[in-house]
Design a protein around this motif. Structure first.
Motif, PDB file in Angstrom:
ATOM      1  N   ALA A 132       0.653  -1.281   0.040  1.00  0.00           N
ATOM      2  CA  ALA A 132      -0.109  -0.054  -0.038  1.00  0.00           C
ATOM      3  C   ALA A 132       0.784   1.165   0.016  1.00  0.00           C
ATOM      4  O   ALA A 132       0.533   2.004  -0.682  1.00  0.00           O
ATOM      5  CB  ALA A 132      -0.828  -0.073   1.203  1.00  0.00           C
ATOM      6  N   LEU A 133       1.943   1.209   0.847  1.00  0.00           N
ATOM      7  CA  LEU A 133       2.832   2.273   0.787  1.00  0.00           C
ATOM      8  C   LEU A 133       3.596   2.706  -0.353  1.00  0.00           C
ATOM      9  O   LEU A 133       3.774   3.841  -0.947  1.00  0.00           O
ATOM     10  CB  LEU A 133       3.952   2.236   1.801  1.00  0.00           C
ATOM     11  CG  LEU A 133       3.377   2.196   3.362  1.00  0.00           C
ATOM     12  CD1 LEU A 133       4.563   1.699   4.335  1.00  0.00           C
ATOM     13  CD2 LEU A 133       3.226   3.831   3.618  1.00  0.00           C
ATOM     14  N   THR A 134       3.858   1.701  -1.349  1.00  0.00           N
ATOM     15  CA  THR A 134       4.632   1.870  -2.471  1.00  0.00           C
ATOM     16  C   THR A 134       3.813   1.601  -3.712  1.00  0.00           C
ATOM     17  O   THR A 134       4.269   1.853  -4.820  1.00  0.00           O
ATOM     18  CB  THR A 134       5.766   0.771  -2.691  1.00  0.00           C
ATOM     19  OG1 THR A 134       5.192  -0.514  -2.398  1.00  0.00           O
ATOM     20  CG2 THR A 134       6.723   0.977  -1.323  1.00  0.00           C
ATOM     21  N   LYS A 135       2.368   1.527  -3.654  1.00  0.00           N
ATOM     22  CA  LYS A 135       1.640   1.492  -4.913  1.00  0.00           C
ATOM     23  C   LYS A 135       1.755   2.621  -5.619  1.00  0.00           C
ATOM     24  O   LYS A 135       1.694   3.860  -5.121  1.00  0.00           O
ATOM     25  CB  LYS A 135       0.180   1.382  -4.160  1.00  0.00           C
ATOM     26  CG  LYS A 135      -0.993   1.124  -5.230  1.00  0.00           C
ATOM     27  CD  LYS A 135      -2.384   1.106  -4.848  1.00  0.00           C
ATOM     28  CE  LYS A 135      -2.991   0.741  -5.867  1.00  0.00           C
ATOM     29  NZ  LYS A 135      -4.562   0.615  -5.520  1.00  0.00           N
ATOM     30  N   GLY A 136       2.160   2.344  -6.790  1.00  0.00           N
ATOM     31  CA  GLY A 136       2.157   3.471  -7.863  1.00  0.00           C
ATOM     32  C   GLY A 136       3.560   3.876  -7.989  1.00  0.00           C
ATOM     33  O   GLY A 136       3.985   4.955  -8.728  1.00  0.00           O
ATOM     34  N   TRP A 137       4.493   3.373  -7.051  1.00  0.00           N
ATOM     35  CA  TRP A 137       5.792   4.109  -6.977  1.00  0.00           C
ATOM     36  C   TRP A 137       6.736   3.186  -7.841  1.00  0.00           C
ATOM     37  O   TRP A 137       6.785   1.887  -7.914  1.00  0.00           O
ATOM     38  CB  TRP A 137       6.418   3.899  -5.650  1.00  0.00           C
ATOM     39  CG  TRP A 137       7.785   4.607  -5.407  1.00  0.00           C
ATOM     40  CD1 TRP A 137       8.846   4.158  -5.615  1.00  0.00           C
ATOM     41  CD2 TRP A 137       7.761   6.071  -5.508  1.00  0.00           C
ATOM     42  NE1 TRP A 137       9.796   4.838  -5.485  1.00  0.00           N
ATOM     43  CE2 TRP A 137       9.507   6.370  -5.726  1.00  0.00           C
ATOM     44  CE3 TRP A 137       7.195   7.297  -5.631  1.00  0.00           C
ATOM     45  CZ2 TRP A 137       9.972   7.645  -5.567  1.00  0.00           C
ATOM     46  CZ3 TRP A 137       7.730   8.351  -5.529  1.00  0.00           C
ATOM     47  CH2 TRP A 137       9.112   8.475  -5.509  1.00  0.00           C
ATOM     48  N   ASP A 138       7.433   3.912  -8.830  1.00  0.00           N
ATOM     49  CA  ASP A 138       8.165   3.221  -9.939  1.00  0.00           C
ATOM     50  C   ASP A 138       9.819   3.425  -9.658  1.00  0.00           C
ATOM     51  O   ASP A 138      10.691   2.635 -10.342  1.00  0.00           O
ATOM     52  CB  ASP A 138       7.767   3.835 -11.394  1.00  0.00           C
ATOM     53  CG  ASP A 138       8.131   2.770 -12.299  1.00  0.00           C
ATOM     54  OD1 ASP A 138       8.509   1.567 -12.044  1.00  0.00           O
ATOM     55  OD2 ASP A 138       8.240   3.167 -13.440  1.00  0.00           O
ATOM     56  N   GLY A 139      10.159   4.347  -8.775  1.00  0.00           N
ATOM     57  CA  GLY A 139      11.535   4.652  -8.448  1.00  0.00           C
ATOM     58  C   GLY A 139      12.214   3.691  -7.333  1.00  0.00           C
ATOM     59  O   GLY A 139      11.714   2.633  -6.949  1.00  0.00           O
ATOM     60  N   ASP A 140      13.365   4.258  -6.888  1.00  0.00           N
ATOM     61  CA  ASP A 140      13.982   3.380  -5.945  1.00  0.00           C
ATOM     62  C   ASP A 140      13.215   3.389  -4.755  1.00  0.00           C
ATOM     63  O   ASP A 140      12.596   4.519  -4.337  1.00  0.00           O
ATOM     64  CB  ASP A 140      15.468   4.231  -5.818  1.00  0.00           C
ATOM     65  CG  ASP A 140      16.378   3.548  -7.156  1.00  0.00           C
ATOM     66  OD1 ASP A 140      16.142   2.388  -7.683  1.00  0.00           O
ATOM     67  OD2 ASP A 140      17.107   4.586  -7.337  1.00  0.00           O
ATOM     68  N   VAL A 141      13.641   2.595  -3.858  1.00  0.00           N
ATOM     69  CA  VAL A 141      13.151   2.587  -2.404  1.00  0.00           C
ATOM     70  C   VAL A 141      14.276   2.402  -1.397  1.00  0.00           C
ATOM     71  O   VAL A 141      14.949   1.396  -1.680  1.00  0.00           O
ATOM     72  CB  VAL A 141      11.953   1.409  -2.035  1.00  0.00           C
ATOM     73  CG1 VAL A 141      11.439   1.379  -0.808  1.00  0.00           C
ATOM     74  CG2 VAL A 141      10.657   1.657  -3.061  1.00  0.00           C
ATOM     75  N   PHE A 142      14.124   3.162  -0.399  1.00  0.00           N
ATOM     76  CA  PHE A 142      15.360   3.137   0.673  1.00  0.00           C
ATOM     77  C   PHE A 142      14.916   2.984   1.998  1.00  0.00           C
ATOM     78  O   PHE A 142      13.774   3.469   1.902  1.00  0.00           O
ATOM     79  CB  PHE A 142      16.316   4.499   0.335  1.00  0.00           C
ATOM     80  CG  PHE A 142      17.184   4.581  -0.852  1.00  0.00           C
ATOM     81  CD1 PHE A 142      18.492   4.054  -0.611  1.00  0.00           C
ATOM     82  CD2 PHE A 142      16.671   5.168  -1.724  1.00  0.00           C
ATOM     83  CE1 PHE A 142      19.114   4.189  -1.775  1.00  0.00           C
ATOM     84  CE2 PHE A 142      17.557   5.109  -2.871  1.00  0.00           C
ATOM     85  CZ  PHE A 142      18.820   4.838  -2.996  1.00  0.00           C
TER      86      PHE A 142
END
Length: 135
Positions: free
Chosen positions: A97-107
């Motif tokens: 849910a937090l990263t939904k739609g996020w296409d970039g890097d995650v740190f």
């Protein structure tokens, strides 16, 4: 699993209770971590409560930042699921849910000796086909 993310400032008292429990748990990995309510009140404006089945089971703090020249990376600076809601898919669904739609890097940051957190995030990383960059 249905996860709702609700701004933490809508329930300040509950957020501060969860944050205090989180700090208590983290203090076993670094004795410099102390409860400081004013600091968490400031952070609360960037936090989301994690709710499933009508029950608040944790919180997350995320922001878009730039790390080492990476444009617009999503930084999950704090992530907490109450012990009673762990190991049943709640954490994984919350990350989705937090990263939904996020296409970039995650740190994110994990204490080196927090083996439970490392196992959780390694499973999440594998499910999301994230790459790991250790520093």
């Amino acid at each position: 699993m249905d996860i709702k993310l609700v701004p933490a400032y809508l329930d300040r008292k509950l957020f501060l209770k969860l944050a205090k429990d989180y700090v208590k748990e983290l203090s076993q990995y670094d004795d410099r971590i102390r409860w400081d309510e004013p600091s968490w009140i400031g952070i609360m404006w960037m936090a989301d409560l994690i709710i499933t089945g009508g029950i608040t089971c944790g919180f997350a703090i995320k922001e878009v930042v730039q790390f080492d020249g990476c444009p617009d990376a999503l930084y999950i600076s704090e992530f907490y699921i109450i012990p009673e809601a762990r190991r049943n898919g709640t954490g994984t669904a919350a990350v989705s849910a937090l990263t939904k739609g996020w296409d970039g890097d995650v740190f994110l940051y994990i204490f080196a000796d927090n083996f439970a957190a490392k196992a959780f995030w390694n499973a999440v990383k594998k499910n999301n086909e994230w790459e790991e960059i250790s520093r």
